[in-house]
Design a protein around this motif. Structure first.
Motif, PDB file in Angstrom:
ATOM      1  N   GLU A 319       0.832  -1.197   0.000  1.00  0.00           N
ATOM      2  CA  GLU A 319       0.000   0.000   0.000  1.00  0.00           C
ATOM      3  C   GLU A 319       0.866   1.246   0.000  1.00  0.00           C
ATOM      4  OE1 GLU A 319      -2.585  -0.265   3.405  1.00  0.00           O
ATOM      5  OE2 GLU A 319      -3.793  -1.879   2.540  1.00  0.00           O
ATOM      6  N   GLY A 320       0.309   2.366  -0.468  1.00  0.00           N
ATOM      7  CA  GLY A 320       1.013   3.640  -0.382  1.00  0.00           C
ATOM      8  C   GLY A 320       1.394   4.197  -1.740  1.00  0.00           C
ATOM      9  N   ASP A 321       2.434   5.031  -1.738  1.00  0.00           N
ATOM     10  CA  ASP A 321       2.843   5.787  -2.926  1.00  0.00           C
ATOM     11  C   ASP A 321       3.785   4.950  -3.800  1.00  0.00           C
ATOM     12  OD1 ASP A 321       1.432   7.921  -1.803  1.00  0.00           O
ATOM     13  OD2 ASP A 321       3.209   8.632  -0.721  1.00  0.00           O
ATOM     14  N   VAL A 322       3.212   4.075  -4.606  1.00  0.00           N
ATOM     15  CA  VAL A 322       4.014   3.197  -5.453  1.00  0.00           C
ATOM     16  C   VAL A 322       3.175   2.723  -6.638  1.00  0.00           C
ATOM     17  CG1 VAL A 322       3.416   1.094  -4.195  1.00  0.00           C
ATOM     18  CG2 VAL A 322       5.591   1.207  -5.425  1.00  0.00           C
ATOM     19  N   THR A 323       3.828   2.557  -7.788  1.00  0.00           N
ATOM     20  CA  THR A 323       3.206   1.940  -8.961  1.00  0.00           C
ATOM     21  C   THR A 323       3.838   0.570  -9.155  1.00  0.00           C
ATOM     22  OG1 THR A 323       2.857   4.100 -10.009  1.00  0.00           O
ATOM     23  CG2 THR A 323       2.782   2.174 -11.433  1.00  0.00           C
ATOM     24  N   LEU A 324       3.019  -0.479  -9.185  1.00  0.00           N
ATOM     25  CA  LEU A 324       3.517  -1.849  -9.289  1.00  0.00           C
ATOM     26  C   LEU A 324       3.406  -2.349 -10.707  1.00  0.00           C
ATOM     27  CD1 LEU A 324       1.843  -3.424  -6.097  1.00  0.00           C
ATOM     28  CD2 LEU A 324       4.189  -2.574  -6.337  1.00  0.00           C
ATOM     29  N   THR A 325       4.505  -2.909 -11.239  1.00  0.00           N
ATOM     30  CA  THR A 325       4.481  -3.487 -12.574  1.00  0.00           C
ATOM     31  C   THR A 325       4.601  -5.012 -12.561  1.00  0.00           C
ATOM     32  OG1 THR A 325       6.850  -3.061 -12.782  1.00  0.00           O
ATOM     33  CG2 THR A 325       5.362  -1.434 -13.725  1.00  0.00           C
ATOM     34  N   CYS A 326       5.115  -5.582 -11.485  1.00  0.00           N
ATOM     35  CA  CYS A 326       5.225  -7.041 -11.412  1.00  0.00           C
ATOM     36  C   CYS A 326       5.395  -7.468  -9.962  1.00  0.00           C
ATOM     37  CB  CYS A 326       6.415  -7.539 -12.244  1.00  0.00           C
ATOM     38  SG  CYS A 326       6.439  -9.331 -12.440  1.00  0.00           S
ATOM     39  N   VAL A 327       4.653  -8.487  -9.562  1.00  0.00           N
ATOM     40  CA  VAL A 327       4.813  -9.073  -8.230  1.00  0.00           C
ATOM     41  C   VAL A 327       4.896 -10.578  -8.410  1.00  0.00           C
ATOM     42  CG1 VAL A 327       3.822  -9.368  -5.932  1.00  0.00           C
ATOM     43  CG2 VAL A 327       3.469  -7.221  -7.145  1.00  0.00           C
TER      44      VAL A 327
END
Length: 329
Positions: A319-327
């Motif tokens: 959660e929070g200020d981040v952009t996720l491209t792959c997990v």
């Protein structure tokens, strides 16, 4: 020999890529390849090879070859003694142009089992002894984000959807069989942009976070980010809280047990490795006594376990200020 789960992943390899599989293949090893199919892709291939040389030199135990140009099919084969064997062709296309994919190859004593985007896809019986296979090659119309290795995986980890795990990256698979990227109104043609995961992001960790298992997160930090966090949880407990704080230029680590936070750990010997406006890869490896954390391929710190039974850790939260491209879990 080190656990396979402790083999360093390959991050954003340039294609064509060929790299060693340290320690070779064995029953129970899972190879996970995450990336995005390019909008212009005609085909791509993944080869489990006997040696580093590209075909036609090295033998290939498993040639996995999705072909968009042939009405959408995936061809599997073996290359041995400078000759291709009998093709095994599946007339189905689980990949979508312009969209992310995740391929999990589970090595069994008698076969390769391949899952695509959380769904079992094909089983390919061995034609070459596993002991000869020691290199992996990827080429064609894809961008690869990560190639990683997991050992002693729980039985259903190779096909998460069968275990009830869903992920934003798998959404294209939910459409009717036969639908394609171009005919699907949800994915109208447009400028190519890698798909991102929604934040807050939550998923199950099937089988728990036992030693030798690892977690990989890639993304971008917005320019005006303040903080974000990664939590490994069970119930209301947080076994590991990883909390980059950009105004404080540190990564806070902690655990919350029985609704109470423990002592914070803040030391970063090499300084803050995460910066607003930049992309990143965080690798969390569960070792016997601690979590080991690397950022952008560089080891940062260790966090000693404060929870005796890691098998119960079954949820990931970002959660929070981040952009996720792959997990990758």
């Amino acid at each position: 020999m080190a656990h396979s789960g402790q083999r360093a992943p390959y991050f954003t390899p340039s294609l064509p890529f060929t790299g060693p599989i340290h320690g070779g293949l064995h029953d129970g090893l899972m190879v996970i390849i995450s990336g995005t199919v390019l909008p212009t892709c005609d085909s791509f291939k993944i080869d489990f090879q006997c040696g580093p040389y590209p075909s036609p030199h090295a033998d290939i135990a498993l040639h996995f070859n999705p072909r968009f140009e042939e009405r959408g099919c995936v061809v599997c084969n073996t290359f041995e003694r400078q000759n291709w064997g009998r093709e095994e062709r599946k007339d189905a296309m689980p990949f979508f142009k312009g969209h992310p994919f995740e391929i999990r190859v589970l090595v069994k004593h008698d076969s390769f089992q391949v899952a695509v985007n959380g769904n079992p896809f094909v089983e390919y019986k061995h034609r070459i002894p596993l002991s000869k296979v020691n290199y992996l090659s990827v080429s064609g119309g894809v961008d690869v984000a990560i190639i990683s290795f997991q050992d002693t995986a729980p039985p259903s980890a190779w096909c998460p959807r069968a275990a009830g795990i869903t992920n934003a990256v798998f959404l294209p698979m939910q459409f009717a069989p036969g639908s394609t990227y171009s005919s699907n109104p949800a994915f109208a043609p447009g400028p190519y942009q890698p798909q991102t995961y929604p934040v807050p992001y939550h998923t199950l960790i099937f089988g728990g976070f036992y030693p030798s298992r690892s977690l990989i997160i890639t993304g971008t930090i917005p320019l005006h980010a303040d903080r974000f966090h990664v939590n490994l949880k069970w119930g209301e407990h947080i076994a590991f809280h990883l909390n980059p704080r950009f105004s404080e230029k540190t990564i806070v680590r902690n655990s919350q047990l029985h609704q109470s936070w423990g002592p914070e750990e803040r030391g970063l010997p090499g300084g803050m490795p995460l910066l607003p406006g930049q992309s990143f890869t965080i690798w969390i490896l569960c070792d016997t006594h601690c979590f080991k954390v690397a950022v952008n391929g560089q080891h940062q710190f260790e966090y000693n376990h404060r929870v005796p039974n890691l098998q119960q850790v079954d949820r990931l939260e970002i959660e929070g200020d981040v952009t996720l491209t792959c997990v990758q879990v």
